[in-house]
Scaffold this motif. Structure first.
Motif, short mmCIF file in Angstrom:
data_model
loop_
_atom_site.label_atom_id
_atom_site.label_comp_id
_atom_site.label_asym_id
_atom_site.label_seq_id
_atom_site.Cartn_x
_atom_site.Cartn_y
_atom_site.Cartn_z
N GLU A 127 0.90 -1.11 -0.13
CA GLU A 127 -0.18 0.07 -0.02
C GLU A 127 0.90 1.34 -0.04
O GLU A 127 0.41 2.23 -0.69
CB GLU A 127 -1.05 0.00 1.35
N PHE A 128 2.18 1.23 0.80
CA PHE A 128 2.74 2.47 1.07
C PHE A 128 3.82 2.57 -0.30
O PHE A 128 3.95 3.66 -1.01
CB PHE A 128 3.83 2.50 2.12
N ALA A 129 3.88 1.59 -1.07
CA ALA A 129 4.72 1.41 -2.28
C ALA A 129 3.69 2.27 -3.46
O ALA A 129 4.27 2.80 -4.19
CB ALA A 129 4.97 0.19 -3.08
N THR A 130 2.57 1.69 -3.49
CA THR A 130 1.50 2.46 -4.13
C THR A 130 1.36 4.18 -3.84
O THR A 130 1.36 4.76 -4.81
CB THR A 130 -0.06 2.01 -4.00
N LEU A 131 1.24 4.33 -2.73
CA LEU A 131 1.33 5.87 -2.42
C LEU A 131 2.58 6.59 -2.95
O LEU A 131 2.62 7.62 -3.73
CB LEU A 131 1.27 6.05 -0.85
N ARG A 132 3.87 5.80 -2.74
CA ARG A 132 5.11 6.59 -3.37
C ARG A 132 4.93 6.57 -4.84
O ARG A 132 5.39 7.43 -5.60
CB ARG A 132 6.09 5.59 -2.98
N ALA A 133 4.45 5.35 -5.40
CA ALA A 133 4.43 5.74 -7.02
C ALA A 133 3.36 6.64 -7.48
O ALA A 133 3.50 7.15 -8.77
CB ALA A 133 3.62 4.16 -7.54
N SER A 177 3.48 10.51 -3.64
CA SER A 177 3.12 11.01 -2.30
C SER A 177 4.78 11.22 -1.67
O SER A 177 5.57 10.33 -2.19
CB SER A 177 2.47 10.00 -1.43
N SER A 178 4.86 12.37 -1.01
CA SER A 178 6.21 12.38 -0.41
C SER A 178 6.22 11.87 0.94
O SER A 178 5.31 11.30 1.21
CB SER A 178 6.13 14.28 0.06
#
Length: 377
Positions: free
Chosen positions: A286-292, A295-296
């Protein structure tokens, strides 16, 4: 900010089984620490029960007396000298000591005698639920706590037994006056206390001093100390602190409780840290999706911290509810668990710190995620 909170909450509640597992770890840890610290506080309060309920400003004690139960004696003539001093309202001798209680069946059990001049009210039975305390001044009468009925072989007011071969009658019953050593307290008149403990007439365990309301306390304390000779004069606060320190840190029992409380904090912290770190690690995709999505790092940090805070609040609320039930269940036990408002505040702060610290530990792993991994699934 509302979007961050929404994202954090949905990230937590999406996998309910994982969320429940996280809550179990947090609740177990907080309850463990609460119980251990509550036992420590309960023991510390129990060892000063008599000092807390004595109507005394100063205690004249044998030199080096460590606690209320100290068996040493002082010369009772000291009481006469102190009673006539300026600023002194009353000086009452107190006699305490162990004795034998004989049940009607003939069985013997140890008891701890507490005797003072009940007409002065310096130290008398408290939390009385049945009977008449003033009747203790009339003959061989005693007051006991109802939690010890079975052990003493009695049923209430009117029951009889023997102390050191002398027949006694129960005339008052208290509730909640328990000894940390499990030896029942038995309240009696001063004269009877001497007979039951074998204390000579010219000796006493201590002298309880009450000062006049307009007295200069520091001056009175100095003058009484000058007259004390081989005895020692302490304020109630000083005697309370000394007694609590002796039982908590000078004996094996207190050291064991302190070690248990400290171990509970350490174990609880480790469990929460491992639980929350694993939970965050399981959400790496999920956090990888945010970074993709661009997201900062700061935004991801905020989401993780919010998750930690949500876990802390919900986990602590559940733990507090369970803790209150445990407190009620142990209220009448030999060692009740005591949970004070400051302990609850400290536990909440500890829970937040543990959860946030665990979240920060997980951040290190999250920021190393390659956003491209989201396209490789």
């Amino acid at each position: 900010m509302s979007l961050v909170l929404t994202l954090a909450s949905r990230n937590l509640f999406h996998d309910r089984l994982r969320f429940v597992a996280t809550m179990v770890g947090i609740v177990f840890s907080v309850v463990l620490v609460m119980v251990q610290m509550g036992l420590f506080l309960g023991f510390g309060r129990m060892v000063t029960t008599m000092i807390d309920h004595a109507s005394a400003d100063l205690w004249i004690l044998p030199k080096g007396a460590k606690c209320f139960e100290d068996p040493s004696l002082i010369d009772v003539k000291l009481r006469d000298r102190v009673a006539t001093m300026d600023g002194v309202s009353s000086a009452v001798p107190l006699v305490i000591g162990f004795s034998d209680w004989r049940l009607e069946s003939g069985e013997l059990t140890p008891v701890f005698i507490v005797g003072a001049d009940l007409r002065d009210g310096s130290l008398q039975p408290f939390n009385v639920v049945d009977g008449n305390v003033q009747a203790l001044t009339q003959g061989a009468n005693v007051a006991v706590d109802r939690s010890y009925f079975d052990r003493l072989g009695i049923s209430g007011v009117g029951s009889t037994a023997e102390i050191r071969g002398r027949k006694v009658r129960v005339v008052a019953v208290t509730d909640g006056i328990r000894s940390f050593a499990t030896t029942p307290y038995v309240f009696v008149d001063l004269k009877n206390a001497r007979n039951y403990t074998g204390t000579p007439r010219d000796r006493a365990s201590s002298v309880l001093v009450r000062l006049k309301s307009d007295a200069d306390r520091e001056k009175a304390l100095s003058e009484i100390r000058a007259q004390a000779g081989d005895a020692e004069v302490l304020t109630s606060d000083d005697f309370r602190s000394r007694s609590r320190s002796f039982w908590l840190f000078g004996t094996g029992a207190g050291a064991a409780l302190f070690a248990g409380a400290l171990l509970g904090v350490i174990v609880g912290t480790v469990i929460v840290a491992q639980t929350l770190y694993s939970s965050t690690k399981d959400h790496l995709n999920e956090f990888a999706t945010l970074r993709a999505m661009g997201s900062s790092n700061g935004y991801i940090y905020t989401v993780i911290i919010y998750q930690a805070l949500i876990n802390a609040v919900i986990g602590f609320a559940i733990a507090a509810g369970i803790g209150s039930i445990v407190v009620q269940m142990t209220a009448k036990s030999a060692l009740p668990i005591v949970v004070t408002p400051w302990l609850m505040a400290a536990l909440f702060a500890l829970t937040v710190v543990m959860c946030v610290a665990s979240g920060i530990g997980a951040i290190i792993r999250v920021v190393r995620i390659d956003p491209a991994t989201v396209f490789m699934r």
